[in-house]
Design a protein around this motif. Sequence first.
Motif, short mmCIF file in Angstrom:
data_model
loop_
_atom_site.label_atom_id
_atom_site.label_comp_id
_atom_site.label_asym_id
_atom_site.label_seq_id
_atom_site.Cartn_x
_atom_site.Cartn_y
_atom_site.Cartn_z
N LEU A 271 24.44 -8.17 -32.11
CA LEU A 271 25.28 -7.30 -30.87
C LEU A 271 24.29 -6.48 -30.10
O LEU A 271 23.23 -5.92 -30.60
CB LEU A 271 26.35 -6.59 -31.53
CG LEU A 271 27.16 -5.88 -30.80
CD1 LEU A 271 28.74 -5.84 -31.43
CD2 LEU A 271 26.75 -4.26 -30.79
N LEU A 272 24.74 -6.40 -28.69
CA LEU A 272 24.06 -5.42 -27.88
C LEU A 272 24.98 -4.45 -27.52
O LEU A 272 26.07 -4.72 -27.00
CB LEU A 272 23.48 -6.31 -26.45
CG LEU A 272 22.02 -7.21 -27.12
CD1 LEU A 272 21.87 -7.95 -25.59
CD2 LEU A 272 20.89 -6.36 -27.28
N ASP A 273 24.76 -3.10 -27.27
CA ASP A 273 25.24 -1.92 -26.81
C ASP A 273 24.64 -1.41 -25.78
O ASP A 273 23.74 -0.74 -26.21
CB ASP A 273 26.00 -1.05 -28.14
CG ASP A 273 26.72 0.11 -27.63
OD1 ASP A 273 26.88 0.06 -26.47
OD2 ASP A 273 27.37 0.56 -28.62
N LEU A 274 25.22 -1.77 -24.80
CA LEU A 274 24.47 -1.40 -23.26
C LEU A 274 25.16 -0.49 -22.21
O LEU A 274 26.56 -0.23 -22.64
CB LEU A 274 23.99 -2.61 -22.67
CG LEU A 274 23.24 -3.82 -23.46
CD1 LEU A 274 23.12 -5.03 -22.59
CD2 LEU A 274 22.09 -3.23 -23.61
N PRO A 275 24.63 -0.13 -21.36
CA PRO A 275 25.23 0.72 -20.34
C PRO A 275 26.10 -0.28 -19.52
O PRO A 275 25.83 -1.45 -19.64
CB PRO A 275 24.12 1.30 -19.58
CG PRO A 275 22.96 1.27 -20.32
CD PRO A 275 23.14 0.22 -21.34
N LEU A 276 26.99 0.23 -18.79
CA LEU A 276 27.78 -0.61 -17.98
C LEU A 276 26.95 -0.95 -16.78
O LEU A 276 25.82 -0.35 -16.38
CB LEU A 276 29.06 0.51 -17.34
CG LEU A 276 30.17 0.41 -18.38
CD1 LEU A 276 31.24 1.54 -17.71
CD2 LEU A 276 30.62 -0.74 -18.73
N PRO A 277 27.09 -2.20 -16.26
CA PRO A 277 26.36 -2.67 -14.92
C PRO A 277 26.25 -1.55 -13.75
O PRO A 277 27.24 -1.03 -13.50
CB PRO A 277 27.03 -3.84 -14.65
CG PRO A 277 27.90 -4.35 -15.72
CD PRO A 277 28.31 -3.00 -16.48
N ASN A 278 25.07 -1.52 -13.35
CA ASN A 278 24.94 -0.61 -12.15
C ASN A 278 25.79 -1.25 -11.01
O ASN A 278 26.06 -0.63 -9.83
CB ASN A 278 23.63 -0.28 -11.99
CG ASN A 278 22.72 -1.46 -11.51
OD1 ASN A 278 22.81 -2.47 -11.99
ND2 ASN A 278 21.99 -1.18 -10.39
N LEU A 279 26.02 -2.63 -10.88
CA LEU A 279 26.58 -3.15 -9.86
C LEU A 279 28.08 -3.00 -9.76
O LEU A 279 28.66 -3.30 -10.95
CB LEU A 279 26.24 -4.44 -9.60
CG LEU A 279 24.87 -5.18 -9.72
CD1 LEU A 279 24.54 -6.65 -9.73
CD2 LEU A 279 24.27 -4.71 -8.17
N ARG B 73 35.09 1.40 -23.65
CA ARG B 73 35.07 2.65 -23.18
C ARG B 73 33.90 2.68 -21.92
O ARG B 73 34.00 2.22 -21.00
CB ARG B 73 34.59 3.81 -24.17
CG ARG B 73 35.81 3.90 -25.11
CD ARG B 73 35.30 5.03 -26.12
NE ARG B 73 36.35 4.97 -27.50
CZ ARG B 73 36.29 4.61 -28.41
NH1 ARG B 73 35.48 3.63 -28.73
NH2 ARG B 73 37.37 4.60 -29.15
N ASP B 74 32.77 3.60 -21.97
CA ASP B 74 31.82 3.43 -21.21
C ASP B 74 30.48 2.62 -21.35
O ASP B 74 29.38 2.82 -21.04
CB ASP B 74 31.29 4.82 -20.72
CG ASP B 74 32.59 5.70 -20.21
OD1 ASP B 74 33.21 5.06 -19.26
OD2 ASP B 74 32.61 7.04 -20.30
N SER B 75 30.69 1.61 -22.22
CA SER B 75 29.50 0.72 -22.64
C SER B 75 30.02 -0.74 -22.45
O SER B 75 31.32 -1.03 -22.44
CB SER B 75 29.36 1.02 -24.09
OG SER B 75 28.80 2.20 -24.24
#
Length: 423
Positions: A239-247, A228-230
Amino acid sequence: MTQSDAILDRLMSLHPKVIDLSLDRMHRLLAALGHPERRIPPVIHIAGTNGKGSTQAMIRAGLEAGGARVHAYTSPHLARFHERIRLAGELIPEDLLAATLEECEATNDGQPITFFEITTAAGFLAFSRVPADYTLLEVGLGGRLDATNVIDDPRLTIITPVSIDHTQYLGETLPEIAGEKAGILKRRVPAIIAPQEEPALEVIEARAERLGAPLLIAGQHWSVARERDSLVFQDENGLLDLPLPNLPGPHQIENAGTALAALRHLGVSPDQARAAVTRAEWPARMQRLKQGPLVEAAGPAAELWLDGGHNPAGGQAVAATLAAMPRRATWLVCGMLNTKDVTGYMRPLADQVDGLIAIPIPGEPNTLPAEATAQAAREAGIDARVGENAEAAIREIASTSSQSRILICGSLYLAGRVLRENN
């Protein structure tokens, strides 16, 4: 012209070839300089065909978020040579760059050496004199015989995705090219391996086995995916649940995974991992231009983008990025070098664009003539015509559609010229 510009012009004349892959001249000059490469902070050495710069930028963002001082070496530069040498987080100052280049020039004493070799030696000299915690070292071309490959004991090596490029120097086949990239692997030094095609991975694994170099391979020891958006990253540490890359661009998911695998191996915190994907800065990789004369030429309702990708894999990455964007009329303003697989770069883009205006790259002796670029685009299925320069092409597009998405693309040399002109 700055003092460093004048010195750099002189250094261009020390060797008849721009590229002459060998380590002999580097070893000679570094020995004469007192081996600065042996006194620089722990090295993370990065090779690969695509994604080196973005991966390096994410690693730097993650390390600096934890307070680390980070040297970084990259090439080519876009607007100014100083971009190649970053000392403890800051671009090398003009006075220090000029003094370091002059010292290398004097020590070299007129002997044959390529521009990249002597400027890389200058980078090592600067890195050896400024305290830092890490040195991020990006390979210029290939790996095995690249001027950066004089570091005997890096802290970590990384190989980003390998694909066909620079065949005149690295070999015609993927296994040959992978063998050159794998030349940065060192005995018993861990290596992070990004997703690879099987023929490339086999070559990398074989060399690592001979050297006893532990590999952390995408799909085996770590994984990354968009959910989705992660961004979800997993390795043996969890496990790491992170934001999508800004690039921007789907390909940055893989680059983020490679960077996170490296950072996790170095023991960073979850907050640093988050910073790696949200704070990285890397110009001319699907960069949205927000102001400047070229943006004004496009008009207030248009989007103006810039990307320096230049090989078939780069074309695929740009196409995937465009496909993920909201649909609107999309035009390419494209200039390429005559050493590239131009049709291979264009082919993935054919379904994503409405047309292309081909331009020469100003001041670049190896520019492909605009008509040849346009013909390659037509062969790839893109409606193409010729323009005089970037600004003229943008104005032509704007005259027919005020709400277009315009992407200037095809070469880092063109991207650098655009960034200078758009200031």
